[in-house]
Design an enzyme around this catalytic site. Structure first.
Site, PDB file in Angstrom:
ATOM      1  N   ARG A  58       0.845  -1.215   0.000  1.00 33.66           N
ATOM      2  CA  ARG A  58       0.000   0.000   0.000  1.00 33.66           C
ATOM      3  C   ARG A  58       0.873   1.255   0.000  1.00 33.66           C
ATOM      4  O   ARG A  58       0.518   2.297  -0.537  1.00 33.66           O
ATOM      5  CB  ARG A  58      -0.973   0.016   1.190  1.00 33.66           C
ATOM      6  CG  ARG A  58      -1.758   1.332   1.290  1.00 33.66           C
ATOM      7  CD  ARG A  58      -3.003   1.256   2.163  1.00 33.66           C
ATOM      8  NE  ARG A  58      -2.782   0.604   3.439  1.00 33.66           N
ATOM      9  CZ  ARG A  58      -2.116   1.151   4.461  1.00 33.66           C
ATOM     10  NH1 ARG A  58      -1.605   2.360   4.373  1.00 33.66           N
ATOM     11  NH2 ARG A  58      -1.953   0.479   5.588  1.00 33.66           N
ATOM     12  N   TYR A 111     -15.076  15.727 -16.299  1.00 33.61           N
ATOM     13  CA  TYR A 111     -15.486  14.333 -16.198  1.00 33.61           C
ATOM     14  C   TYR A 111     -16.609  14.300 -15.143  1.00 33.61           C
ATOM     15  O   TYR A 111     -16.459  14.899 -14.059  1.00 33.61           O
ATOM     16  CB  TYR A 111     -14.284  13.500 -15.761  1.00 33.61           C
ATOM     17  CG  TYR A 111     -14.617  12.049 -15.594  1.00 33.61           C
ATOM     18  CD1 TYR A 111     -14.891  11.262 -16.700  1.00 33.61           C
ATOM     19  CD2 TYR A 111     -14.676  11.475 -14.339  1.00 33.61           C
ATOM     20  CE1 TYR A 111     -15.212   9.935 -16.553  1.00 33.61           C
ATOM     21  CE2 TYR A 111     -15.002  10.138 -14.183  1.00 33.61           C
ATOM     22  CZ  TYR A 111     -15.269   9.378 -15.300  1.00 33.61           C
ATOM     23  OH  TYR A 111     -15.596   8.066 -15.146  1.00 33.61           O
ATOM     24  N   ASP A 183      -6.252  17.970 -15.189  1.00 33.88           N
ATOM     25  CA  ASP A 183      -6.555  16.594 -15.589  1.00 33.88           C
ATOM     26  C   ASP A 183      -6.153  16.485 -17.063  1.00 33.88           C
ATOM     27  O   ASP A 183      -6.783  17.095 -17.928  1.00 33.88           O
ATOM     28  CB  ASP A 183      -8.057  16.319 -15.371  1.00 33.88           C
ATOM     29  CG  ASP A 183      -8.458  14.893 -15.756  1.00 33.88           C
ATOM     30  OD1 ASP A 183      -7.758  14.268 -16.579  1.00 33.88           O
ATOM     31  OD2 ASP A 183      -9.491  14.420 -15.244  1.00 33.88           O
ATOM     32  N   LYS A 208      -7.442   5.383 -19.632  1.00 33.13           N
ATOM     33  CA  LYS A 208      -7.608   5.905 -20.993  1.00 33.13           C
ATOM     34  C   LYS A 208      -6.290   5.747 -21.773  1.00 33.13           C
ATOM     35  O   LYS A 208      -5.824   4.648 -21.920  1.00 33.13           O
ATOM     36  CB  LYS A 208      -8.107   7.350 -20.920  1.00 33.13           C
ATOM     37  CG  LYS A 208      -9.203   7.583 -19.861  1.00 33.13           C
ATOM     38  CD  LYS A 208     -10.482   6.822 -20.126  1.00 33.13           C
ATOM     39  CE  LYS A 208     -11.460   6.793 -18.954  1.00 33.13           C
ATOM     40  NZ  LYS A 208     -11.782   8.030 -18.318  1.00 33.13           N
TER      41      LYS A 208
HETATM   42  C1  LIG Z   1     -12.314   8.528 -17.092  1.00 31.89           C
HETATM   43  C2  LIG Z   1     -11.911   9.850 -16.583  1.00 31.89           C
HETATM   44  C3  LIG Z   1     -11.719  10.072 -15.212  1.00 31.89           C
HETATM   45  C4  LIG Z   1     -12.000   9.020 -14.170  1.00 31.89           C
HETATM   46  O1  LIG Z   1     -11.189   7.911 -14.333  1.00 31.89           O
HETATM   47  P1  LIG Z   1     -11.557   6.424 -13.840  1.00 31.89           P
HETATM   48  O2  LIG Z   1     -10.333   5.674 -14.190  1.00 31.89           O
HETATM   49  O3  LIG Z   1     -12.764   6.002 -14.611  1.00 31.89           O
HETATM   50  O4  LIG Z   1     -11.838   6.470 -12.380  1.00 31.89           O
HETATM   51  C5  LIG Z   1     -11.284  11.325 -14.814  1.00 31.89           C
HETATM   52  N1  LIG Z   1     -11.066  12.312 -15.711  1.00 31.89           N
HETATM   53  C6  LIG Z   1     -11.267  12.138 -17.037  1.00 31.89           C
HETATM   54  C7  LIG Z   1     -11.036  13.272 -17.970  1.00 31.89           C
HETATM   55  C8  LIG Z   1     -11.695  10.909 -17.520  1.00 31.89           C
HETATM   56  O5  LIG Z   1     -11.906  10.746 -18.830  1.00 31.89           O
END
Ligand SMILES: *Cc1c(COP(=O)(O)O)cnc(C)c1O
Length: 393
Positions: A58, A111, A183, A208
């Site tokens: 962890r 998101y 992000d 992604k």
């Molecule tokens: C998918 C996504 C998230 C969240 O990610 P998870 O892996 O689904 O928890 C956050 N920000 C953006 C821009 C995303 O496309």
């Protein structure tokens, strides 16, 4: 970090962070929860931080460290903190910088859950937030209050493809000593490096582009400076947001091909965007690579490429959109993006359905908006699929 900082992006994507173990070409999966100490004094030195030994997964694990070092190297940051999901990354940042009485300024179209948690969970802990159209720099400036402790951007924004001027916003924020987080999921470090533009922290849903193969969920946060890195790491460890070694290993493997996946996906996306823009049934298309995108100039300046995510709407509105989405065969009707396969989805009823209709409409997430994440399949097949679905009666 086991890499020459002067290497090119593609070389770093393949090699950065690698740990040679008995000569292995690939860092093994250290599938272990705990690590033995040589003696009690060694254990004490590891715990006090005097010595850099592994203690417990962890807190840290070599397979996870490899991924953290690789992404930190690609983003140009001090260090990375890998976590269980993109949302764990978002919450790691929120918890590191926001506390009772503090205020967040963020873009209005994020998101879904990144905005959702600010409206449903954080108010319980006394955190306030203001969502503005941050594609207009002045709006961010005007939203800053005495207690603003974090500015949170997502550019291009999900799902409206709005683009924010990272450099200009960081300048305003730093005059007031407010940290900025970006992000960077839609671009990956291959197309955009927010830390170089002034941001303090960058995060990804590695689900992604970074992993890119739609086979894991994960997240990572990278801090430019040691001080923020330490704060973020402490949240991850204490909240138990850690990544798993196997998840880290798959992600590190996916990352090796990021540049070539991204090149192919965005080349396809440009052709799909042009196809949609010229189609008689399409009302509008938002893609940063099209001259018709409202922040086209900024996209050209800030991003190395336009990425592979497209928003569009049909003249027949929601009903026509539903018919199209129900008639694709190669594209998968599914949320997510940044993978090798083409995905299509309807934000108002799927990814952004938890927001109020009012919040969606004011952020430009109309009922007719369709989000397309273009994959790396043959372009002729992608366009034929979309064309057939648009013609379906
Ligand atoms: C998918 C996504 C998230 C969240 O990610 P998870 O892996 O689904 O928890 C956050 N920000 C953006 C821009 C995303 O496309």
């Amino acid at each position: 970090m086991h890499i020459d900082e002067n290497m090119g992006f593609g070389s770093k994507a393949v090699h950065a962070g690698a740990i040679d173990c008995l000569g292995s070409a690939v860092t093994p999966i250290f599938q272990t929860s705990t690590f033995g100490f040589r003696d009690v004094d060694h254990g004490a030195r590891c715990f006090s931080g005097e010595e850099n030994g592994y203690i417990y997964t962890r807190i840290g694990n070599p397979t996870i460290t490899e991924l953290e070092d690789a992404v930190a190297s690609l983003e140009g940051g001090f260090g990375g903190v890998a976590v269980s999901s993109g949302m764990a990354a978002v919450n790691t940042v929120y918890m590191a910088f926001l506390s009772q009485g503090k205020h967040l300024v963020a873009h209005n179209s994020l998101y879904g859950p990144s905005r959702g948690v600010m409206e449903s969970i954080y108010p319980k802990y006394g955190v306030e937030s203001t969502f503005v159209d941050a594609t207009v720099v002045e709006n961010v400036k005007n939203a800053i209050k005495e207690n603003t402790a974090l500015i949170y951007l997502e550019t291009p924004a999900n799902p409206t493809m709005g683009i924010m001027d990272i450099e200009a916003i960081c300048k305003i924020a730093h005059e007031r000593n407010i940290p900025v987080c970006v992000d960077n999921t839609f671009c990956s470090p291959y197309l955009q490096q927010p830390l170089a533009l002034g941001a303090d922290v960058v995060l990804h849903s590695v689900t992604k582009f970074i992993n890119g193969h739609a086979d894991i969920v994960g997240g990572i946060v990278v801090a430019k400076e040691k001080e923020n890195y330490t704060k973020l790491r402490s949240i991850m460890v204490n909240m138990g947001f850690n990544m798993d070694p196997h998840q880290a290993w798959l992600t590190r493997r996916g990352l090796k091909t990021l540049p070539i996946r991204m090149e192919r996906a965005q080349e396809n996306a440009m052709k799909v965007a042009e196809f949609l823009e010229n189609h008689p049934k399409v009302e509008w298309v938002l893609y940063p690579g099209l001259k018709s995108h409202p922040q086209y100039e900024l996209a050209q300046r800030q991003m190395k490429g336009a990425g592979s995510t497209i928003a569009f709407s049909l003249k027949g509105g929601l009903e026509a959109g539903k018919k199209m989405m129900n008639n694709v065969h190669l594209a998968l009707l599914a949320v997510s993006l940044g993978g090798i396969e083409t995905l299509i989805q309807h934000p108002a009823s799927m990814t952004h359905s938890k927001l109020s209709k009012e919040a969606r409409e004011s952020a430009g997430i109309t009922d007719g908006l369709i989000r397309l994440a273009v994959g790396i399949e043959n372009i002729e097949d992608i366009i034929a699929d979309l064309s057939n679905a648009l013609d379906a009666e």
